[in-house]
Design a protein around this motif. Structure first.
Motif, PDB file in Angstrom:
ATOM      1  N   ALA A  95     -42.930  -4.115   4.873  1.00  0.00           N
ATOM      2  CA  ALA A  95     -43.431  -4.099   3.501  1.00  0.00           C
ATOM      3  C   ALA A  95     -43.948  -2.729   3.085  1.00  0.00           C
ATOM      4  N   ASP A  96     -44.436  -1.937   4.047  1.00  0.00           N
ATOM      5  CA  ASP A  96     -44.956  -0.603   3.729  1.00  0.00           C
ATOM      6  C   ASP A  96     -43.864   0.461   3.737  1.00  0.00           C
ATOM      7  N   LYS A  97     -42.591   0.038   3.759  1.00  0.00           N
ATOM      8  CA  LYS A  97     -41.418   0.909   3.736  1.00  0.00           C
ATOM      9  C   LYS A  97     -41.152   1.611   5.067  1.00  0.00           C
ATOM     10  N   SER A  98     -41.923   1.291   6.093  1.00  0.00           N
ATOM     11  CA  SER A  98     -41.611   1.780   7.431  1.00  0.00           C
ATOM     12  C   SER A  98     -40.522   0.889   8.021  1.00  0.00           C
ATOM     13  N   HIS A  99     -40.009   1.259   9.183  1.00  0.00           N
ATOM     14  CA  HIS A  99     -39.011   0.418   9.820  1.00  0.00           C
ATOM     15  C   HIS A  99     -39.282   0.347  11.323  1.00  0.00           C
ATOM     16  N   THR A 100     -39.071  -0.850  11.870  1.00  0.00           N
ATOM     17  CA  THR A 100     -39.340  -1.130  13.276  1.00  0.00           C
ATOM     18  C   THR A 100     -38.044  -1.424  14.006  1.00  0.00           C
ATOM     19  N   PRO A 101     -37.663  -0.652  15.022  1.00  0.00           N
ATOM     20  CA  PRO A 101     -36.451  -0.951  15.790  1.00  0.00           C
ATOM     21  C   PRO A 101     -36.566  -2.308  16.491  1.00  0.00           C
ATOM     22  N   ILE A 102     -35.534  -3.126  16.341  1.00  0.00           N
ATOM     23  CA  ILE A 102     -35.477  -4.425  16.996  1.00  0.00           C
ATOM     24  C   ILE A 102     -34.567  -4.364  18.215  1.00  0.00           C
ATOM     25  N   ILE A 103     -33.413  -3.721  18.050  1.00  0.00           N
ATOM     26  CA  ILE A 103     -32.511  -3.414  19.159  1.00  0.00           C
ATOM     27  C   ILE A 103     -32.283  -1.915  19.114  1.00  0.00           C
ATOM     28  N   SER A 104     -32.493  -1.226  20.203  1.00  0.00           N
ATOM     29  CA  SER A 104     -32.358   0.233  20.194  1.00  0.00           C
ATOM     30  C   SER A 104     -31.630   0.702  21.444  1.00  0.00           C
ATOM     31  N   GLY A 105     -31.310   2.012  21.471  1.00  0.00           N
ATOM     32  CA  GLY A 105     -30.664   2.609  22.630  1.00  0.00           C
ATOM     33  C   GLY A 105     -29.213   2.225  22.803  1.00  0.00           C
ATOM     34  N   LEU A 106     -28.499   1.976  21.679  1.00  0.00           N
ATOM     35  CA  LEU A 106     -27.101   1.567  21.747  1.00  0.00           C
ATOM     36  C   LEU A 106     -26.173   2.771  21.612  1.00  0.00           C
ATOM     37  N   ILE A 107     -24.948   2.605  22.088  1.00  0.00           N
ATOM     38  CA  ILE A 107     -23.973   3.687  22.091  1.00  0.00           C
ATOM     39  C   ILE A 107     -23.722   4.203  20.674  1.00  0.00           C
ATOM     40  N   SER A 108     -23.654   5.508  20.556  1.00  0.00           N
ATOM     41  CA  SER A 108     -23.366   6.165  19.281  1.00  0.00           C
ATOM     42  C   SER A 108     -22.484   7.369  19.544  1.00  0.00           C
ATOM     43  N   SER A 109     -21.505   7.581  18.675  1.00  0.00           N
ATOM     44  CA  SER A 109     -20.638   8.756  18.742  1.00  0.00           C
ATOM     45  C   SER A 109     -20.641   9.416  17.373  1.00  0.00           C
ATOM     46  N   ALA A 110     -20.726  10.756  17.342  1.00  0.00           N
ATOM     47  CA  ALA A 110     -20.822  11.463  16.071  1.00  0.00           C
ATOM     48  C   ALA A 110     -20.263  12.866  16.203  1.00  0.00           C
ATOM     49  N   SER A 111     -20.165  13.551  15.082  1.00  0.00           N
ATOM     50  CA  SER A 111     -19.846  14.967  15.094  1.00  0.00           C
ATOM     51  C   SER A 111     -20.990  15.725  15.768  1.00  0.00           C
ATOM     52  N   PRO A 112     -20.768  16.961  16.170  1.00  0.00           N
ATOM     53  CA  PRO A 112     -21.836  17.713  16.838  1.00  0.00           C
ATOM     54  C   PRO A 112     -23.122  17.816  16.030  1.00  0.00           C
ATOM     55  N   ASP A 113     -23.044  17.773  14.694  1.00  0.00           N
ATOM     56  CA  ASP A 113     -24.262  17.837  13.887  1.00  0.00           C
ATOM     57  C   ASP A 113     -24.896  16.469  13.678  1.00  0.00           C
ATOM     58  N   GLY A 114     -24.301  15.403  14.252  1.00  0.00           N
ATOM     59  CA  GLY A 114     -24.841  14.057  14.137  1.00  0.00           C
ATOM     60  C   GLY A 114     -24.348  13.279  12.941  1.00  0.00           C
ATOM     61  N   SER A 115     -23.476  13.862  12.125  1.00  0.00           N
ATOM     62  CA  SER A 115     -22.988  13.163  10.933  1.00  0.00           C
ATOM     63  C   SER A 115     -21.797  12.268  11.273  1.00  0.00           C
ATOM     64  N   ALA A 116     -21.482  11.369  10.332  1.00  0.00           N
ATOM     65  CA  ALA A 116     -20.313  10.479  10.457  1.00  0.00           C
ATOM     66  C   ALA A 116     -20.305   9.727  11.774  1.00  0.00           C
ATOM     67  N   ALA A 117     -21.439   9.152  12.129  1.00  0.00           N
ATOM     68  CA  ALA A 117     -21.562   8.463  13.414  1.00  0.00           C
ATOM     69  C   ALA A 117     -20.885   7.104  13.402  1.00  0.00           C
ATOM     70  N   THR A 118     -20.548   6.634  14.588  1.00  0.00           N
ATOM     71  CA  THR A 118     -20.183   5.237  14.798  1.00  0.00           C
ATOM     72  C   THR A 118     -21.168   4.663  15.810  1.00  0.00           C
ATOM     73  N   GLY A 119     -21.538   3.426  15.607  1.00  0.00           N
ATOM     74  CA  GLY A 119     -22.486   2.746  16.477  1.00  0.00           C
ATOM     75  C   GLY A 119     -22.569   1.309  16.005  1.00  0.00           C
ATOM     76  N   ILE A 120     -23.761   0.786  15.850  1.00  0.00           N
ATOM     77  CA  ILE A 120     -23.921  -0.500  15.175  1.00  0.00           C
ATOM     78  C   ILE A 120     -23.598  -0.278  13.701  1.00  0.00           C
ATOM     79  N   ASP A 121     -22.696  -1.098  13.162  1.00  0.00           N
ATOM     80  CA  ASP A 121     -22.341  -0.948  11.750  1.00  0.00           C
ATOM     81  C   ASP A 121     -22.571  -2.217  10.941  1.00  0.00           C
TER      82      ASP A 121
END
Length: 379
Positions: A95-121
């Motif tokens: 409600a305060d606009k913060s966010h709490t991770p529920i599932i974390s530490g999952l596989i992610s692949s992205a460009s070297p700058d971190g953009s255009a990632a794939t992971g949980i979609d």
């Protein structure tokens, strides 16, 4: 959407330049400020490549964050250099606009700058269970260039439909190996997209009365997963005029009918995407046409169908401030714009109070902190 992500990595990342944020925010604010138009307000910020959205039984909104890859990079391939890590997660928006991770530490692949990632979609709820679909497939993890531990964990996550019980941080279980199943299916059906199969990238998920449904943006399939985790290809989404379909989002309509829409592959002109309707009796039929580069879709509390367009200029000309939230009517050939000036939106959800939600900056670099979820209050 591996094929779509490859195009975005090579073309769109270059457009994330200084001044783009100012221009895009100004465009969005101007749209929202007009008399009688929807009001757009942020409900969360600082997200890491936010994609799919879903409301839980607790009334809270949840968001899939594709992450920003990681420190282990592999050069070459159709997507260029891909960097792997475990930065993807599903978060609850508070409600305060913060966010709490529920599932974390999952596989992610992205460009070297971190953009255009794939992971949980894609994410969805099945009762109290939170479901998520991880893009890719274990068959497609690079055999060299990554540490043994990264390869092992990536193969246990990529392409899986996963489940977490409840809405508090905790463990998760694998439900179905959708990516591997679809990859093997494309091996047997290379003639459908001969220049790109075999491939797999499960991307969107929805829960129906009797099954869970996943769209695969690389296999171009609608998959049905039963309560035992058994997978069946329900339909193949036909190729458009150029390249292939790249279905990205799926939603459940009245009487359990399945609705999905698509990004469409590179080379397709604006307006090449459709909304499809599926039932076991009728199969896959065109429900509406004239959309462009759809990345999220679903129904609002008003029963109307909405979609977010990554860019109304088409995938290859996408730039900040060119995305849109649109309403789609059955049989229409041109959607109605609700809000434009969006920045690479990636997901949609309808609130029970009639509000609409979308995720913005779904492909931003890791250091940007641009990722947001926005609320649209209709007039």
């Amino acid at each position: 959407m591996r094929k779509g992500e490859a195009m975005k990595r090579s073309a769109i990342s270059r457009r994330l330049v200084a001044g783009a944020v100012v221009l895009a925010v100004a465009a969005l604010s101007a749209t929202a400020a007009l008399a009688g138009t929807p009001t757009v307000t942020p409900v969360a910020s600082g997200l890491d490549n936010p994609r799919g959205l879903a409301f839980g039984p607790d009334g809270n909104l949840y968001v899939a964050e594709a992450g920003h890859g990681g420190p282990e990079c592999v050069a070459g391939g159709p997507e260029g250099t891909a960097c792997f890590g475990f930065t993807s997660q599903i978060s609850r928006i508070n409600a305060d606009k913060s966010h709490t991770p529920i599932i974390s530490g999952l596989i992610s692949s992205a460009s070297p700058d971190g953009s255009a990632a794939t992971g949980i979609d894609g994410i969805a709820f099945k009762g109290d269970d939170l479901l998520g679909i991880i893009t890719g497939a274990r068959d497609m993890i690079p055999p060299t260039g990554l540490s043994a531990s990264t390869v092992d964990q990536a193969k246990r996550e990529a392409g899986y439909l996963i489940k977490a019980e409840g809405n508090e941080p905790g463990d998760w279980d694998r439900v179905a190996d959708v990516g591997h199943f679809d990859f093997q299916w494309t091996l047997d059906n290379k003639n459908l997209v001969p220049d790109q199969f075999p491939d797999a990238n499960p991307y969107g998920v929805a829960v129906g009365p009797t099954a869970t449904w996943v769209v695969d943006a690389a296999a171009n399939t609608l998959d049905r997963i039963d309560s035992h985790g058994n997978i069946k290809i329900a339909a193949f989404v036909p190729n458009p005029a150029t390249s292939d379909a790249v279905p990205t989002c799926v939603a459940i309509g009245k009487k359990g009918a399945i609705y999905l829409s698509q990004l469409t592959g590179g080379g397709n002109v604006p307006g090449s995407a459709s909304v499809w309707r599926y039932t076991p009796k009728t199969g896959l039929t065109v429900w509406a046409t004239g959309l462009t580069a759809v990345t999220g879709c679903g129904f609002g509390a008003d029963g109307k169908f909405y979609a977010v367009e990554f860019s109304t200029l088409g995938l290859e000309n996408a730039a900040p401030g060119t995305g849109a939230l649109v309403q789609v009517k059955q049989g229409s050939s041109s959607p109605t714009t609700i809000v434009d000036g969006l920045n690479f939106p990636g997901g949609f959800a309808g609130g029970s109070d009639g509000s609409l939600y979308f995720s913005d900056w779904s492909i931003a670099p890791a250091v940007s902190g641009m990722g947001t979820v926005m609320k649209v209050t209709l007039p």
